[in-house]
Design a protein around this motif. Structure first.
Motif, short mmCIF file in Angstrom:
data_model
loop_
_atom_site.label_atom_id
_atom_site.label_comp_id
_atom_site.label_asym_id
_atom_site.label_seq_id
_atom_site.Cartn_x
_atom_site.Cartn_y
_atom_site.Cartn_z
N UNK A 42 5.28 -39.98 -4.19
CA UNK A 42 3.97 -39.48 -3.76
C UNK A 42 3.94 -37.96 -3.85
N UNK A 43 2.86 -37.43 -4.40
CA UNK A 43 2.69 -35.98 -4.46
C UNK A 43 2.45 -35.40 -3.07
N UNK A 44 2.06 -36.26 -2.11
CA UNK A 44 1.74 -35.81 -0.75
C UNK A 44 2.94 -35.71 0.20
N UNK A 45 4.16 -35.87 -0.30
CA UNK A 45 5.34 -35.77 0.55
C UNK A 45 5.35 -34.40 1.24
N UNK A 46 5.63 -34.41 2.55
CA UNK A 46 5.78 -33.15 3.29
C UNK A 46 7.24 -32.97 3.65
N UNK A 47 7.80 -31.79 3.34
CA UNK A 47 9.18 -31.51 3.69
C UNK A 47 10.09 -31.52 2.47
N UNK A 48 11.38 -31.24 2.69
CA UNK A 48 12.37 -31.17 1.62
C UNK A 48 13.02 -32.53 1.42
N UNK A 49 13.38 -32.83 0.15
CA UNK A 49 13.82 -34.19 -0.19
C UNK A 49 15.14 -34.24 -0.95
N UNK A 82 18.44 -32.34 0.00
CA UNK A 82 19.71 -31.91 0.58
C UNK A 82 20.03 -32.71 1.83
N UNK A 83 21.33 -32.83 2.14
CA UNK A 83 21.78 -33.54 3.32
C UNK A 83 21.03 -33.03 4.55
N UNK A 84 20.56 -33.96 5.38
CA UNK A 84 19.83 -33.68 6.62
C UNK A 84 18.40 -33.18 6.42
N UNK A 85 17.94 -33.07 5.16
CA UNK A 85 16.52 -32.79 4.93
C UNK A 85 15.71 -33.91 5.56
N UNK A 86 14.51 -33.58 6.03
CA UNK A 86 13.59 -34.58 6.55
C UNK A 86 12.27 -34.44 5.82
N UNK A 143 0.19 -46.24 5.90
CA UNK A 143 1.66 -46.17 5.95
C UNK A 143 2.09 -44.74 6.25
N UNK A 144 2.96 -44.59 7.23
CA UNK A 144 3.54 -43.30 7.60
C UNK A 144 5.03 -43.52 7.80
N UNK A 145 5.85 -42.71 7.12
CA UNK A 145 7.30 -42.78 7.31
C UNK A 145 7.87 -41.38 7.48
N UNK A 146 8.75 -41.23 8.46
CA UNK A 146 9.54 -39.99 8.60
C UNK A 146 10.96 -40.36 8.22
N UNK A 147 11.48 -39.67 7.21
CA UNK A 147 12.76 -40.04 6.59
C UNK A 147 13.72 -38.86 6.60
N UNK A 189 24.15 -37.51 0.70
CA UNK A 189 23.78 -36.96 -0.61
C UNK A 189 25.09 -36.64 -1.32
N UNK A 190 25.48 -37.52 -2.25
CA UNK A 190 26.71 -37.31 -3.03
C UNK A 190 26.26 -37.11 -4.47
N UNK A 191 26.30 -35.86 -4.95
CA UNK A 191 25.74 -35.56 -6.28
C UNK A 191 26.20 -36.54 -7.35
N UNK A 192 25.20 -37.04 -8.08
CA UNK A 192 25.39 -37.93 -9.23
C UNK A 192 26.00 -39.29 -8.88
N UNK A 193 26.08 -39.60 -7.58
CA UNK A 193 26.67 -40.88 -7.12
C UNK A 193 25.76 -41.66 -6.18
N UNK A 194 25.26 -40.98 -5.14
CA UNK A 194 24.54 -41.73 -4.11
C UNK A 194 23.61 -40.84 -3.29
N UNK A 195 22.47 -41.42 -2.91
CA UNK A 195 21.54 -40.81 -1.96
C UNK A 195 21.17 -41.90 -0.97
N UNK A 196 21.22 -41.58 0.33
CA UNK A 196 20.82 -42.54 1.36
C UNK A 196 19.79 -41.88 2.27
#
Length: 159
Positions: free
Chosen positions: A31-38, A40-44, A53-57, A62-69
């Motif tokens: 979504x172009x409407x995402x608010x916040x940083x997406x 780096x580790x601990x970004x919200x 629908x509203x989600x705070x994530x 964040x493991x470069x080139x391996x995994x994002x949770x």
């Protein structure tokens, strides 16, 4: 408890780094409407579709080139009885080499068939991952929700 989390997989010619960078470009495929940083580790960040629908994530791994949770800290869905079905779930992107290709395994841990939103939500995730994210990875241009517009999830609910 044997739960079946929602999963979908992509196999692409691009490098793990290209896949990783596309995942973290959430505005480029979700979504172009995402608010916040997406990225780096601990970004919200906040994903919102009008009053549907509203989600705070929070980025938990964040493991470069391996995994994002992503961890869904708070969620509201207006079209199901339990408005917070996603709260406390995790969205996992696992990147691996498969020969000369890169595989992305997408799993929404906790999005299970028992959830009332499973049909609509799994269809929406399939569209976002198999269409928009795949396009962003392979062509450099995804198909995110546009700002303040109707979205795929609205269309799915009307059908």
């Amino acid at each position: 408890m044997n739960t079946q989390n929602f999963t979908t997989t992509l196999l692409v010619d691009q490098t793990p780094e290209e896949v990783f960078n596309a995942i973290n470009n959430v505005r480029g495929w979700w979504s172009k409407d995402i608010e916040g940083s997406t990225d780096k580790l601990n970004d919200e960040f906040i994903f919102q579709v009008k009053d549907v629908h509203y989600s705070k994530i929070k980025l938990r791994e964040v493991i470069p080139n391996k995994q994002v949770v992503w961890f869904v800290m708070y969620n509201y869905l207006n079209f199901v009885k339990d408005k917070s079905e996603w709260t406390g779930t995790k969205v996992r992107f696992e990147i691996s080499q498969q020969g000369n290709k890169t595989q992305l395994l997408f799993t929404h841990e906790g999005l299970v068939p028992e959830f009332e939103c499973y049909g609509v939500c799994s269809t929406a995730w399939t569209n976002y991952v198999q269409d928009s994210l795949l396009s962003l990875i392979t062509t450099g241009k995804g198909h995110p929700n546009l700002e303040e517009s109707d979205t795929k999830i609205d269309i799915e609910m009307k059908n």
